[in-house]
Write an enzyme that holds these catalytic residues in place. Structure first.
Site, PDB file in Angstrom:
ATOM      1  N   ASP A   1      -7.562   3.786   0.324  1.00 12.28           N
ATOM      2  CA  ASP A   1      -6.739   3.836  -0.484  1.00 12.28           C
ATOM      3  C   ASP A   1      -5.987   2.327   0.205  1.00 12.28           C
ATOM      4  O   ASP A   1      -6.572   1.882   1.389  1.00 12.28           O
ATOM      5  CB  ASP A   1      -5.398   4.385  -0.478  1.00 12.28           C
ATOM      6  CG  ASP A   1      -4.679   3.921  -1.989  1.00 12.28           C
ATOM      7  OD1 ASP A   1      -5.296   3.826  -3.012  1.00 12.28           O
ATOM      8  OD2 ASP A   1      -3.542   3.133  -1.707  1.00 12.28           O
ATOM      9  N   GLN A   2      -6.425   0.941  -0.668  1.00 18.38           N
ATOM     10  CA  GLN A   2      -5.927  -0.002  -0.028  1.00 18.38           C
ATOM     11  C   GLN A   2      -5.608  -0.669  -0.852  1.00 18.38           C
ATOM     12  O   GLN A   2      -5.301  -0.715  -2.742  1.00 18.38           O
ATOM     13  CB  GLN A   2      -7.559  -1.074  -0.593  1.00 18.38           C
ATOM     14  CG  GLN A   2      -7.769  -1.832  -0.174  1.00 18.38           C
ATOM     15  CD  GLN A   2      -9.226  -3.174  -0.517  1.00 18.38           C
ATOM     16  OE1 GLN A   2      -9.346  -2.763  -1.100  1.00 18.38           O
ATOM     17  NE2 GLN A   2      -9.766  -2.916   0.962  1.00 18.38           N
TER      18      GLN A   2
END
Length: 193
Positions: free
Chosen positions: A70-71
């Site tokens: 995830d970013q």
């Protein structure tokens, strides 16, 4: 022999990155609510979501190694998520113009058989050029990065918005830090090369 490998993501960018390792893998769609928790910082959020995506993938592929990622982008302590539309992307890039944004990429490698999760966060800093409203609008209309953290598609025209980059793993900026992933895979006994 290596166990099966699964990328718990529908992102074509993460899939393209993982293909660079020339390892066989499957993908699955992890249905995870990506809403930040109250008071949650960027590192804690992307670590939590990377693991949640991996665990969601493990429910679909219970005998594999699952990769979750995830970013988010951060500017002045504020999380810049996926803008969703042109106006929000315009606001994000206007705020980032001439400034430094930190992209935080959470990575999880989960052994679905044992439940053991290795979780890490890889930061990557980007200093933006001073951008005119016309440059921002042109970029947004050309790339339409409305599903990208911080409105940046660095693997495309987004690179033209940068003045400098700083980080240990350039693939972290695209959303899947391959250098760190290789380390996690080796720790899990998975032969990469």
């Amino acid at each position: 022999m290596n166990p099966g490998l699964v990328l718990a993501s529908t992102s074509p960018f993460r899939r393209e990155l993982l293909q660079r390792l020339a390892l066989p893998f499957d993908t699955c769609s992890p249905q995870v609510d990506e809403t930040p928790k109250p008071g949650e910082g960027p590192n804690a959020m992307v670590a939590r979501l990377a693991e949640a995506k991996a665990r969601a993938g493990a429910r679909q592929k219970p005998d594999h190694l699952i990769i979750g990622s995830d970013q988010c982008a951060e500017l002045d302590g504020q999380i810049l998520g996926k803008p969703g539309d042109h106006q929000r992307a315009l606001e994000q890039l206007t705020a980032a113009s001439g400034r430094t944004v930190v992209f935080h990429t959470g990575l999880c490698l989960l052994n679905a058989v044992t439940g053991e999760a290795q979780v890490d966060v890889v930061p990557f800093k980007v200093r933006f050029r001073a951008l005119s409203p016309e440059q921002i609008d042109h970029y947004l209309r050309k790339e339409q990065p409305y599903q990208c953290a911080g409105s940046i598609k660095s693997e495309g025209l987004g690179i033209a918005l940068f003045e400098a980059m700083e980080g240990d793993d350039p693939t972290a900026l695209v959303g899947l830090p391959l250098i760190r992933l290789c380390t996690l895979l080796e720790r899990a006994g998975f032969r990469v090369v």
